[in-house]
Scaffold this motif. Sequence first.
Motif, short mmCIF file in Angstrom:
data_model
loop_
_atom_site.label_atom_id
_atom_site.label_comp_id
_atom_site.label_asym_id
_atom_site.label_seq_id
_atom_site.Cartn_x
_atom_site.Cartn_y
_atom_site.Cartn_z
N ASN A 139 0.86 -1.19 0.00
CA ASN A 139 0.00 0.00 0.00
C ASN A 139 0.90 1.24 0.00
OD1 ASN A 139 -2.12 1.65 2.46
ND2 ASN A 139 -2.30 1.71 0.25
N LEU A 306 -2.74 -2.59 -2.96
CA LEU A 306 -3.92 -1.76 -2.67
C LEU A 306 -3.59 -0.28 -2.84
CD1 LEU A 306 -3.54 -4.18 -0.33
CD2 LEU A 306 -5.77 -3.37 0.36
N GLY A 307 -4.60 0.49 -3.19
CA GLY A 307 -4.42 1.94 -3.27
C GLY A 307 -3.82 2.39 -4.59
N ALA A 319 -8.73 3.82 -2.47
CA ALA A 319 -7.74 3.07 -1.67
C ALA A 319 -8.45 2.39 -0.49
CB ALA A 319 -6.65 4.01 -1.16
#
Length: 459
Positions: A139, A306-307, A319
Amino acid sequence: MPTHFDAIIIGSGQAGPSLANSLTQAGRTVAFVERKLFGGTCVNNGCTPTKALVASAYVAQKARIATDYGVIAPAPISVDMKAVKARKDKIVLASRTGVEGWLRNMPRCTVYRGHARFESPKEVRVNDDLLAADQIFINVGGRAVVPDFPGVNEVPYLTNVSILDLDTLPRHLVIVGGSYVGLEFAQIFRRFGSEVTVIEKNPRLCHREDQDVSASIRSFLEKEGIHVRTSAECIHFKRQGNDIAAGVDCTEDPTDSIGSHVLLAVGRRPNTDDLGLEKAGIAHDKHGYITVDDQLRTSVPGIWALGDCNGRGAFTHTAWNDFEIVAANLLDNDPRRVTDRILCYALYTDPPLGRVGLTETEVRESGKPALIGTRPMTRVSRAIEKGETEGFIKILVDAASKQIIGANILGTGGDEAIHCILDTMYAKAPYTNIQRAVHIHPTVSELLPTVLGDLKPLI
Ligand SMILES: Cc1cc2nc3c(=O)[nH]c(=O)nc-3n(C[C@H](O)[C@H](O)[C@H](O)COP(=O)(O)OP(=O)(O)OC[C@H]3O[C@@H](n4cnc5c(N)ncnc54)[C@H](O)[C@@H]3O)c2cc1C
């Protein structure tokens, strides 16, 4: 020997901390790695500080036109930049320390400070620590692009990070990039009292929006005295005494924009170039965005991205939704997908732009029969009462299904009012649901049933 955890999370942006919370509550151990500021871009140099500045700029502007409202305020209005920055810093610090405290006090979560790099598909190094886990979540977000414009390295330039450190007013701020980030800063600093020039390489501002949206945004920014130079095809810089000269055209218009400061706001790139992706065999595209499937799994089993770093969204809410998708799939046996998401975002100029789904241009290109309804904010009583009548509402409906497929509310309260359209789209309900609802008077939302009651074929 590595230290073993059930999961490693790299980056404390918008997805990582919530995911750590869900995993640890499910009884798993988590190593959490953050190299710099807890809370990531949104908290430290994105949404939170800019919206705090937008609020100060709004007050400055209202004070400037106070007599329009029958209010006597001393003229000329001036802004104490140190106090503006202190207010912004206080809001940011509260949020950052909140995220850090949450993670440090989280049972079963161990926080590591430092830059994380993959050593293998199951191992990550942070300084002298080697961490291992069967599940790793990336992330890492992104940062401002610094394009290789001629002369860019010979002049001092600001990015979205360094401009937030200013506690004095730029005499003349030249902003390269006439899209979401650039335009928010343009209006903020113009309202604080700077001369502002926006340079945009496309023929219009916010070029992904419809022509009428771009034109309206340009119009209200120019009314406030912001200079706009579009179709800037040959951007280059040189020093001119203490100032910076920004050239935009190499052939026809030799006039430079001379600024005391230059902000580069021309896009973002993912923080994946120094993550050791190759050591783990994680696939990415040519821009560095990590390749993921609809449930955010990378090309390597046991690793998710992610994001912003996966290129599937560029917002805090996307996100955070990535966290929801991963947590639902891993912990709740709920097969949530990225493709369930409906595009939505806001531009926080004043007035703001709330956007969902397709643009009119995209609907036309799709060739599908559609209906359209529009209304200028000059015909919205709440806007008239507030003295904020710039902009317009536009809603697009699929003629066959009667479902809303796109909308913009460019106008006061547009960032909030758009959600009743968004929720109706998520419900896959026909537009008549809104049309027949009784909305509160006086609001911007109360006109949505009216707009939907007067739809015309899109021709
Ligand atoms: C000026 C500006 C204004 C914005 N305004 C809005 C807005 O109003 N609304 C909105 O929805 N979005 C806005 N955004 C976008 C929003 O900030 C991002 O979409 C969001 O922060 C992305 O979150 P993320 O979780 O992907 O990563 P980030 O928030 O970028 O966090 C990534 C974290 O990972 C850490 N990290 C990176 N690499 C490593 C590593 N190798 N090891 C350890 N740690 C690492 C970083 O230090 C950072 O803390 C704005 C962005 C900018 C620049």
